[in-house]
Design an enzyme around this catalytic site. Structure first.
Site, mmCIF file in Angstrom:
data_model
loop_
_atom_site.group_PDB
_atom_site.id
_atom_site.type_symbol
_atom_site.label_atom_id
_atom_site.label_comp_id
_atom_site.label_asym_id
_atom_site.label_seq_id
_atom_site.Cartn_x
_atom_site.Cartn_y
_atom_site.Cartn_z
ATOM 1 N N CYS A 329 0.979 -1.249 -0.059
ATOM 2 C CA CYS A 329 0.037 -0.100 0.071
ATOM 3 C C CYS A 329 0.990 1.265 -0.055
ATOM 4 O O CYS A 329 1.862 1.352 -0.936
ATOM 5 C CB CYS A 329 -0.968 -0.093 1.359
ATOM 6 S SG CYS A 329 -2.176 1.191 0.994
ATOM 7 N N MET A 330 0.736 2.242 1.073
ATOM 8 C CA MET A 330 1.372 3.550 1.130
ATOM 9 C C MET A 330 3.126 3.113 1.053
ATOM 10 O O MET A 330 3.828 3.713 0.783
ATOM 11 C CB MET A 330 1.136 4.146 2.236
ATOM 12 C CG MET A 330 1.754 5.587 2.176
ATOM 13 S SD MET A 330 1.462 6.506 3.830
ATOM 14 C CE MET A 330 -0.475 6.606 3.598
#
Length: 600
Positions: A329-330
């Site tokens: 994800c991030m």
């Protein structure tokens, strides 16, 4: 026989009576706690209300911009409702439903929703109305994707809230339990509601056994040591499980929103343990749960004093010249930026390969998350977190739960407040609720540089650590892993990232959702994955020609890592080295004692 039946009836009546007494006792305690420490309402402006109203008004107005389409939709609606009323009077049980739950909708699983005429009509009428309202919004001529996403989000929240499963009379399971207990389940459920409100972390929370999991014991339990730390992160190295290991080490970069140990849950599902068992040397970053003192930490800090500093320490500790990076994800987005910084400095050789899992570098179409990519909302959020210096972990948890409201909100509403039933222990949900704050400066720089302006994909448009980022100069081999049912990073958006990098890219599509699709151990033989060496410009075209494989994508990934590494094997490495001595056992104090850091 009669005696046994009578004894059984008496036992059931006694059990019901005891449950009633316990329910009222529970309510009394909850009411007492509520009045002793009533929750304090803190008005906030996390979003711009005017922008919400404007978005809804513009999208709905756009839906009625073409009267001919509206009339056609009304005619279709009348036809569908005609079939609905015809089906109600059909007692054969063989009629085709006018509306059916979508794949993954588990609200109407009981057989009474299909066999009982009343519940069948209630279910189908709700699903039919929902479909027609969605079609109305989808037909709007409004061009702004943020407004369309926000209108759809508002509609979905309304439809989820008014679903018949959320009410006593229109949910057969709840009605049956209410009759059986004489309403004691509703009394106990109201006590649960009061307790959750008093706790102050928001209502409709998952209620389960808090003692089922213990960090370092049955979660985040893979043996390892913290070998380095600064104010933003701890660097953990895991103990080997084989006599020799692959020479090039692995470094994991997690997202900031939750703790790192999603990839180290229970041993049977731990990606960390599986990698170590496969003869990999695994390092990972454990981010600090920031407090007010971190308010000025921005994207530059997390890439520089986070990813790049950890990378240098891994090279220093192992003596290898390059490292395989992987992030979720991030965390994957941070890796992409770190790679671009290294490429700008002529140091991309430090990266053997990079693997981005459920991570975005192209933010043009974020699906329903586009609802929050709006100048007015970004301004409102920045004002909201000005006092604390960070966005609170509970607010982030509520936001992510809202995006999967049926699974994470309304299922808990039914279980805990209507049925008075606790959820079974779930290691993944335990991790999900163990969130982290995000500093003010990071949120501002991330929202504006990446989400609002979508500049990361534009060569030279983002400046980080004194370098202009150009993903096209990142030549290290790259694997991008999308997840088919991902509600956070929609896989077509993840797929589009392949076109911006300068090196060889492989895309793999895993089954299941944003979190569960990552935690997919081979022994479980679940979900499957898709591969296609030909990278088409369109995600749909790629999938159409992709081949599906059974089981987990993990072994395929490790094979790819080994194919891109000619370093061979070296003797197993114990955690630490001459310059980096072990500080404390994994999972480390940044995970075990975040309250100490909050009070510091």
């Amino acid at each position: 026989m009669a005696t046994k039946t009578s004894q059984t009836d008496e036992a059931e009546q006694a059990a019901t009576g005891n449950y009633c007494v316990e329910s009222y006792r529970k309510l009394g305690e909850a009411v007492g706690a509520f009045f002793r420490q009533p929750p304090v309402y803190k008005p906030s402006r996390r979003y711009d209300a005017l922008a919400v109203f404007s978005a809804w008004n513009d999208v709905v107005s756009g839906a009625f911009a073409h009267p001919d389409k509206v009339l056609r939709a009304q005619a279709d609606a009348w036809s569908e409702w005609g079939r609905f009323w015809t089906n109600i009077w059909d007692t054969s049980g063989e009629v085709e439903p006018v509306a059916a739950p979508e794949r993954g909708d588990r609200r109407f699983k009981g057989e009474e929703w299909d066999k009982n005429p009343f519940y069948r009509s209630v279910k189908e009428s709700h699903l039919l109305i929902a479909r027609q309202m969605r079609e109305l919004i989808e037909a709007s001529t409004e061009a702004d994707p943020s407004k369309r996403a926000l209108a759809s989000l508002l509609l979905e929240q309304y439809l989820n809230a008014v679903a018949p499963t959320n009410f006593v009379v229109t949910n057969p399971d709840v009605l049956r339990r209410t009759v059986d207990t004489g309403g004691a389940n509703l009394v106990a459920g109201f006590a649960n509601l009061l307790s959750d409100i008093t706790e102050g972390r928001g209502i409709i929370r998952r209620r389960t056994d808090d003692n089922a999991f213990e960090l370092g014991k049955n979660l985040a339990a893979t043996p390892g040591e913290v070998i380095y730390q600064n104010d933003l992160m701890q660097l953990i190295q895991y103990a080997p499980a084989t006599k020799t290991v692959r020479a090039r080490p692995l470094l994991y970069v997690p997202p900031l929103v939750n703790k790192y140990y999603m990839i180290d849950l229970q041993p049977r599902s731990s990606l960390v343990k599986w990698l170590v068992d496969q003869g990999q040397t695994v390092f990972l970053i454990s981010w600090v749960d920031p407090n007010e003192s971190h308010r000025h930490c921005e994207v530059d800090d997390y890439v520089g004093r986070g990813v790049l500093e950890a990378l240098d320490k891994v090279i220093e500790c192992t003596g290898e010249s390059s490292v395989d990076l992987f992030g979720f994800c991030m965390g994957g987005t941070l890796i992409a930026m770190a790679d671009a910084v290294l490429a700008a400095r002529g140091e991309i050789d430090k990266v053997g390969t990079s693997t981005l899992i459920g991570a975005l570098v192209d933010f043009e179409d974020m699906k329903e998350w586009s609802a929050f990519v709006n100048e007015a909302h970004v301004d409102a959020l920045e004002g909201h977190i000005e006092t604390k210096g960070y966005i609170d972990k509970d607010e982030l948890h509520q936001l992510f739960a809202m995006m999967r409201a049926n699974d994470l909100i309304w299922s808990s509403w039914v279980s805990h407040y209507l049925l008075d039933k606790d959820s079974p222990p779930s290691d993944l949900l335990f991790w999900f609720e163990d969130g982290s704050h995000i500093p003010q400066a990071f949120l501002r720089s991330y929202n504006r540089k990446l989400l609002l302006e979508d500049h990361l994909r534009v060569s030279g448009a983002v400046e980080l650590l004194g370098e202009k980022l150009d993903l096209g100069k990142v030549t290290a081999p790259l694997m991008i892993v999308g997840l088919k049912d991902d509600h956070v990073s929609a896989w077509p958006s993840v797929y589009r990232g392949h076109q911006y990098f300068g090196g060889p890219v492989e895309f793999v599509l895993g089954g299941s959702g944003h979190n569960a699709g990552v935690i997919n151990p081979p022994a479980a033989n679940k979900h499957g994955y898709w591969t296609n060496p030909g990278l088409a410009s369109d995600a749909g075209a790629w999938l159409q020609n992709a081949g599906k494989h059974e089981g987990s994508w993990w072994p395929h990934w490790v094979q790819w890592l080994e194919k891109n590494d000619k370093g061979g094997q070296v003797p197993a490495r114990k955690p630490g080295c001459s310059k980096l001595k072990p500080i404390e056992p994994a999972p480390g104090s940044f995970v075990l004692k975040p309250e100490r850091l909050q009070d510091a």
